[in-house]
Write a protein that holds these residues in place. Structure first.
Motif, short mmCIF file in Angstrom:
data_model
loop_
_atom_site.label_atom_id
_atom_site.label_comp_id
_atom_site.label_asym_id
_atom_site.label_seq_id
_atom_site.Cartn_x
_atom_site.Cartn_y
_atom_site.Cartn_z
N TYR A 141 3.24 41.81 12.13
CA TYR A 141 1.80 41.79 12.86
C TYR A 141 1.86 41.50 14.49
O TYR A 141 0.96 42.19 15.03
N THR A 145 0.21 44.67 16.63
CA THR A 145 -0.84 44.35 17.55
C THR A 145 -0.30 44.55 19.08
O THR A 145 -0.87 43.74 20.04
N ASN A 148 0.30 41.40 20.94
CA ASN A 148 -0.37 40.13 21.30
C ASN A 148 -0.35 39.02 20.64
O ASN A 148 -1.06 39.12 19.38
N ALA A 150 -2.38 36.34 20.27
CA ALA A 150 -3.71 36.04 19.80
C ALA A 150 -4.25 36.83 18.76
O ALA A 150 -4.82 36.49 17.75
N ASN A 151 -4.10 38.23 18.82
CA ASN A 151 -4.54 39.32 17.93
C ASN A 151 -3.78 39.32 16.70
O ASN A 151 -4.08 39.35 15.38
N ALA A 152 -2.45 39.00 16.83
CA ALA A 152 -1.62 38.64 15.76
C ALA A 152 -1.84 37.66 14.85
O ALA A 152 -2.15 37.64 13.70
N LYS A 154 -4.88 36.14 14.57
CA LYS A 154 -6.21 36.39 14.22
C LYS A 154 -5.85 37.23 12.98
O LYS A 154 -6.69 37.09 11.75
N ARG A 155 -5.03 38.27 12.80
CA ARG A 155 -4.89 39.42 11.72
C ARG A 155 -4.12 38.59 10.61
O ARG A 155 -4.37 38.99 9.53
N SER A 158 -6.71 36.55 8.91
CA SER A 158 -7.44 37.52 8.47
C SER A 158 -7.04 38.12 6.93
O SER A 158 -7.83 38.11 6.00
#
Length: 402
Positions: A141, A145, A148, A150-152, A154-155, A158
């Motif tokens: 992840y 991303t 990143n 924060a994005n990792a 979040k994903r 998710s």
């Protein structure tokens, strides 16, 4: 996987005991990433189950041979000797720090949203979800991303919420079985990089479009992961459109749903997609969905190339040019054997995870029965204050902004 019981609709309902993860509370001015401490184990993780009179080395070195009394009708259990899994890429200092940041954060998750809906209610994280959060999973992840954090995070959250909402961990072989009676998806053999090969044949479509068709792909992708050998994280898809009528080509909406499963919730899992025998309307279809395909994914897609360049001919189905493997799909023979083999592998994976202390961030190579030490052994030495190196790492990065 969580403990399950059969449900009337052919799926499973979960009854796993919840296993919360305590938050990291240690403090440290510096930390050492566990990635820098990796050392192979002296004995294989699965040595306890090695048959008497035969070492695991001998079992691993023996080349798989097809039956001599007729065509193969069951899955192939391991790659060719010539196939080599790449193993995990080494991390630089920056990437090790970002991995430690992610590890510290997910280790403190006690609940996650029950669905992907905005403001969805929280529900306790379960054992099979913690087991899914391996070291390699977190790194996949992060790579997806572009590191990143924060994005990792979040994903990752998710995907766990999506799997709950979608029911991905509840699909059973019996529920999926009607979709595969014609062998339109077959997991068979390994490519040159020891990736399990999943054959997709839209021309063998046998059901009308429904949610279960998409569930079928989700189920087969998960089972493809089950069949990965130690050191391998990705799969090879062989998509052949021979005999595919225009009515069997999915809509753009359906294609986007499939891409969401592949790209959104299985990042870095595609090694190669070998696509062959495309009629004109399928070529048009690919052009239509091209804007939705990630550039990295597009680079892994190969059209009308010789399959024997990617798959050893001994494990390439002879229904395809260059293949020498005599295989016949008979659902009554293949499907039970396939379900039994993947069930066995999942059970062994889970048993290793539990034996090693049910840790988030466990090594997949260890979990798959390879020669890598488990995380407990890698970070087993205690720090001066009594905390393990893993605790120190988590405490050190927990203060960092993500």
């Amino acid at each position: 996987m969580a403990e399950t019981q059969s449900a009337p609709n052919g799926r499973l309902s979960e009854k796993a005991a919840l296993d919360g993860t305590p938050a990291a509370t240690s403090s440290a001015s510096s930390f050492k990433s566990t990635a820098s401490q990796v050392a192979p184990a002296d004995t294989p993780a699965s040595s306890q189950s090695t048959a008497a009179g035969a070492s695991q080395d001998e079992e691993e070195e023996a080349e798989w041979q097809p039956p001599t009394n007729g065509p193969l009708k069951t899955p192939i259990p391991k790659p060719s000797q010539s196939a080599k899994a790449p193993g995990s890429p080494k991390l630089n200092v920056e990437h090790e720090t970002k991995y430690a940041t992610i590890l510290a954060s997910v280790s403190q998750w006690e609940t996650i949203p029950a669905t992907t809906a905005k403001n969805a209610p929280q529900a306790p994280i379960q054992d099979h979800e913690r087991m899914w959060l391996t070291r390699e999973c977190l790194l996949r992840y992060l790579r997806a991303t572009k590191w990143n954090t924060a994005n990792a995070l979040k994903r990752l959250q998710s995907t766990l919420s999506w799997r709950r909402e979608y029911g991905a961990d509840t699909f059973t072989a019996d529920y999926i079985s009607p979709e595969n009676e014609t062998g339109k998806q077959v997991l068979l053999g390994y490519d040159n990089a020891a990736r399990p090969c999943l054959y997709l044949s839209p021309g063998k479509q046998n059901t009308k479009m429904s949610d279960r068709q998409i569930h079928h792909l989700c189920y087969m992708l998960d089972r493809t992961v089950d069949m990965m050998p130690p050191g391998q994280e990705s799969a090879c898809l062989l998509i052949n459109f021979k005999g595919a009528a225009s009515g069997t080509v999915p809509s753009v909406g359906q294609a986007r749903a499939v891409l969401n499963i592949l790209q959104g919730h299985n990042p870095e899992r595609l090694g190669k997609a070998l696509i062959s025998e495309l009629p004109w309307y399928v070529s048009t279809f690919f052009k239509m969905i091209s804007p939705f395909i990630d550039p990295v994914t597009r680079e892994k897609m190969k059209f009308n190339e010789e399959l024997k360049l990617y798959v050893p001919k001994q494990q390439l189905w002879n229904a395809y040019a260059g293949g020498e493997l005599d295989f016949v799909y008979e659902h009554t023979a293949y499907w039970p054997a396939f379900a039994a083999e993947t069930d066995r592998r999942r059970a062994a994976y889970r048993e290793r995870w539990e034996r090693a202390g049910k840790r988030i961030g466990e090594f997949e190579e260890y979990l798959r029965g390879g020669r890598h030490a488990c995380l407990r052994d890698v970070v087993g030495q205690k720090g001066e204050g009594g905390e393990s190196d893993a605790d120190l790492a988590a405490a050190g990065v927990a203060k960092l902004s993500v």
